[in-house]
Scaffold this active site. Structure first.
Site, PDB file in Angstrom:
ATOM      1  N   SER A 107      29.009   0.788  65.576  1.00  0.00           N
ATOM      2  CA  SER A 107      28.569  -0.189  66.566  1.00  0.00           C
ATOM      3  C   SER A 107      29.684  -1.140  66.983  1.00  0.00           C
ATOM      4  O   SER A 107      29.632  -1.696  68.082  1.00  0.00           O
ATOM      5  CB  SER A 107      27.391  -1.003  66.032  1.00  0.00           C
ATOM      6  OG  SER A 107      26.258  -0.180  65.941  1.00  0.00           O
ATOM      7  N   THR A 112      27.492  -5.893  67.363  1.00  0.00           N
ATOM      8  CA  THR A 112      27.356  -5.815  68.821  1.00  0.00           C
ATOM      9  C   THR A 112      27.577  -7.161  69.503  1.00  0.00           C
ATOM     10  O   THR A 112      28.446  -7.273  70.376  1.00  0.00           O
ATOM     11  CB  THR A 112      26.006  -5.179  69.210  1.00  0.00           C
ATOM     12  OG1 THR A 112      25.848  -3.968  68.493  1.00  0.00           O
ATOM     13  CG2 THR A 112      25.934  -4.919  70.705  1.00  0.00           C
ATOM     14  N   ASP A 169      18.613   0.747  65.826  1.00  0.00           N
ATOM     15  CA  ASP A 169      19.598   1.348  64.930  1.00  0.00           C
ATOM     16  C   ASP A 169      19.157   1.283  63.471  1.00  0.00           C
ATOM     17  O   ASP A 169      19.306   2.246  62.718  1.00  0.00           O
ATOM     18  CB  ASP A 169      20.934   0.615  65.108  1.00  0.00           C
ATOM     19  CG  ASP A 169      22.009   1.118  64.168  1.00  0.00           C
ATOM     20  OD1 ASP A 169      22.396   2.297  64.289  1.00  0.00           O
ATOM     21  OD2 ASP A 169      22.467   0.332  63.309  1.00  0.00           O
ATOM     22  N   HIS A 172      18.682   4.308  60.901  1.00  0.00           N
ATOM     23  CA  HIS A 172      19.330   4.448  59.587  1.00  0.00           C
ATOM     24  C   HIS A 172      18.287   4.672  58.495  1.00  0.00           C
ATOM     25  O   HIS A 172      18.536   5.398  57.538  1.00  0.00           O
ATOM     26  CB  HIS A 172      20.148   3.199  59.250  1.00  0.00           C
ATOM     27  CG  HIS A 172      21.472   3.130  59.951  1.00  0.00           C
ATOM     28  ND1 HIS A 172      22.529   3.960  59.635  1.00  0.00           N
ATOM     29  CD2 HIS A 172      21.910   2.338  60.955  1.00  0.00           C
ATOM     30  CE1 HIS A 172      23.572   3.667  60.412  1.00  0.00           C
ATOM     31  NE2 HIS A 172      23.221   2.696  61.224  1.00  0.00           N
ATOM     32  N   ASP A 222      24.986   2.101  72.177  1.00  0.00           N
ATOM     33  CA  ASP A 222      26.353   2.277  71.695  1.00  0.00           C
ATOM     34  C   ASP A 222      26.559   3.660  71.080  1.00  0.00           C
ATOM     35  O   ASP A 222      27.677   4.165  71.006  1.00  0.00           O
ATOM     36  CB  ASP A 222      26.724   1.159  70.709  1.00  0.00           C
ATOM     37  CG  ASP A 222      25.643   0.899  69.668  1.00  0.00           C
ATOM     38  OD1 ASP A 222      24.576   1.577  69.697  1.00  0.00           O
ATOM     39  OD2 ASP A 222      25.841   0.015  68.814  1.00  0.00           O
ATOM     40  N   HIS A 278      25.066   7.772  62.012  1.00  0.00           N
ATOM     41  CA  HIS A 278      25.083   7.894  63.476  1.00  0.00           C
ATOM     42  C   HIS A 278      25.362   9.340  63.878  1.00  0.00           C
ATOM     43  O   HIS A 278      25.899  10.108  63.087  1.00  0.00           O
ATOM     44  CB  HIS A 278      26.185   7.014  64.074  1.00  0.00           C
ATOM     45  CG  HIS A 278      25.993   5.561  63.829  1.00  0.00           C
ATOM     46  ND1 HIS A 278      26.932   4.618  64.160  1.00  0.00           N
ATOM     47  CD2 HIS A 278      24.948   4.878  63.291  1.00  0.00           C
ATOM     48  CE1 HIS A 278      26.486   3.417  63.837  1.00  0.00           C
ATOM     49  NE2 HIS A 278      25.294   3.545  63.291  1.00  0.00           N
TER      50      HIS A 278
END
Ligand code: MG
Ligand code: ZN
Length: 429
Positions: free
Chosen positions: A79, A132, A257, A261, A299, A392
């Site tokens: 990120s 971010t 996100d 995860h 992202d 990711h």
């Protein structure tokens, strides 16, 4: 009078609206790869009608962006490098906060806006010094230097001013520490400070604003009294930032996100719901403020999330539509409960099968992670959701835009183009 004539002018000129926006609202769905917006369409589908209703994401989608970082970090970004590409137009190494591969600071669109007299803000569901928002507002060789990044929000001046006029999100533990109380420092410098979301509606719109609502990130949307918390933060930020010279606001649905995860489809849909309501509000805002550009992208994608798994051709999101709390919170409640199956049924919103009952009854009082995994596995099997990783993935991400300049984001673009376009629209040669 000036205000009235501006309104008249923009009304008259609607057909040939300026291509340079006065305000830019950049939205990042952290980890929100294409499967998330697709999943949200079926999650929010009205199953009483034959058609699948279009979502705000369907209405605003303009293209796709690649996300790869600098060669030194391969093809899968984190990120920090992702934010740096989106904020500055520079590909860098994973972990970098608005610095290039030589660790030299690179200018961000938010700083550019500040230098050109615009107001600036961040409204996020992570801590406000997380990768971010930091990628737009700070420069650091590592995203992990949380305290340094928080300090820089106060210490570093851009155009003789604080880098951010409005900061909304989490982060008490970084802003009020044993060695430094940044909340007190900001307050002494004239910022209004609030520590709960409900108090935002009473804040003074003429003052700069710091709002911190958690030690780190906010709770899951599903566990908050205000399930549209990102929308509330966004609306507040916009109201505080509106001014004659325009503003740049970074909004982040940070926890898409985190759900990825965790491989948690229930939490993921809760976060997407909050983002969808935020985007719906922003879509209407552009309708009434045609001088504002809104851009949304991700992202990167997280979790290798997919809809349909196990060689079965179905995805059944209705099983995560009536959750009374996040799967993690449900798991914690089940750890403490005597009569687990009826409570699980109530919190999950459906009747359990025999097999599901035994899985739930096997939850012990000891291991939070095992309990959480039990609930997540049950929901993955029910919905037929798939995951490939706890990290990711490198797939392209969707891009959404509305307002003056939105055409520039069309088609297949590189993530750096998002920053390049915003710089151009804000007047950089
Ligand atoms: Mg993020
Ligand atoms: Zn991540």
């Amino acid at each position: 009078m000036k205000f009235v004539s501006t309104v008249l002018l923009s009304t008259i000129c609607m057909g040939a609206i300026a291509q340079e926006p006065k305000n830019v609202i950049m939205v990042v769905g952290d980890g929100m790869g294409p499967a998330y917006t697709t999943a949200y369409r079926y999650f929010s589908d009205d199953r009483n009608t034959p058609e699948v209703e279009r979502t705000v994401f369907d209405r605003l989608m303009v293209g796709m962006a690649s996300t790869y970082p600098a060669p030194v970090s391969g093809y899968v970004t984190d990120s920090a490098a992702g934010a740096t590409a989106l904020s500055s137009g520079i590909k860098t190494y994973n972990g970098a906060i608005a610095v290039d591969v030589d660790k030299e600071p690179v200018k961000t669109v938010l700083e550019w806006a500040k230098e050109h007299g615009m107001k600036t803000g961040v409204a996020v569901t992570s801590q406000i010094n997380h990768a971010t928002p930091a990628g737009y507002s700070a420069h650091n060789e590592s995203r992990k230097n949380y305290n340094e990044i928080a300090d820089s929000y106060f210490d570093r001046k851009v155009a003789n001013d604080f880098v951010l006029d409005v900061m909304l999100g989490g982060g008490w533990q970084y802003f009020k520490r044993d060695d430094r109380n940044l909340i007190a420092e900001f307050t002494a410098a004239g910022y209004e400070y609030v520590d709960n979301i409900a108090a935002l509606k009473d804040t003074d719109e003429t003052k700069p604003l710091l709002g911190l609502f958690a030690d780190q990130g906010l709770n899951w949307a599903l566990d908050m009294p205000d399930k549209q918390r990102l929308q509330t933060l966004t609306e507040t930020a916009v109201k505080h930032l509106e001014n004659d010279k325009g503003f740049f606001l970074l909004v982040e649905a940070s926890q898409v996100d985190w759900a990825g995860h965790s491989n948690d489809v229930g939490a993921a849909m809760g976060e997407m719901q909050d983002l969808a309501s935020t985007m719906t509000w922003l879509e209407e805002y552009v309708d009434t403020h045609p001088d504002t550009l809104v851009v949304l992208t991700a992202d990167h994608s997280t979790g290798g999330f997919t809809i349909g798994a196990n060689t079965v051709y179905k995805w059944e999101p209705q099983w995560v539509q009536n959750l009374k709390a996040s799967p993690f919170s449900i798991a914690k409640q089940l750890m403490k409960a005597k009569d687990k199956a009826p409570l699980a049924s109530d919190l999950l919103g459906f009747t359990l099968t025999g097999e599901e009952k035994s899985a739930i009854e096997s939850i012990d009082t000891e291991d939070e992670e095992v309990a959480y995994q039990t609930v997540k596995t049950l929901l993955d099997l029910r919905t037929n959701t798939g995951w490939t990783t706890g990290g990711h993935t490198g797939v392209d991400v969707p891009v959404f835009a509305k307002g003056p300049g939105s055409d520039k984001f069309r088609g297949s673009i590189n993530n750096t183009q998002v920053a390049d376009n915003i710089f151009t629209l804000l007047g950089r040669e």
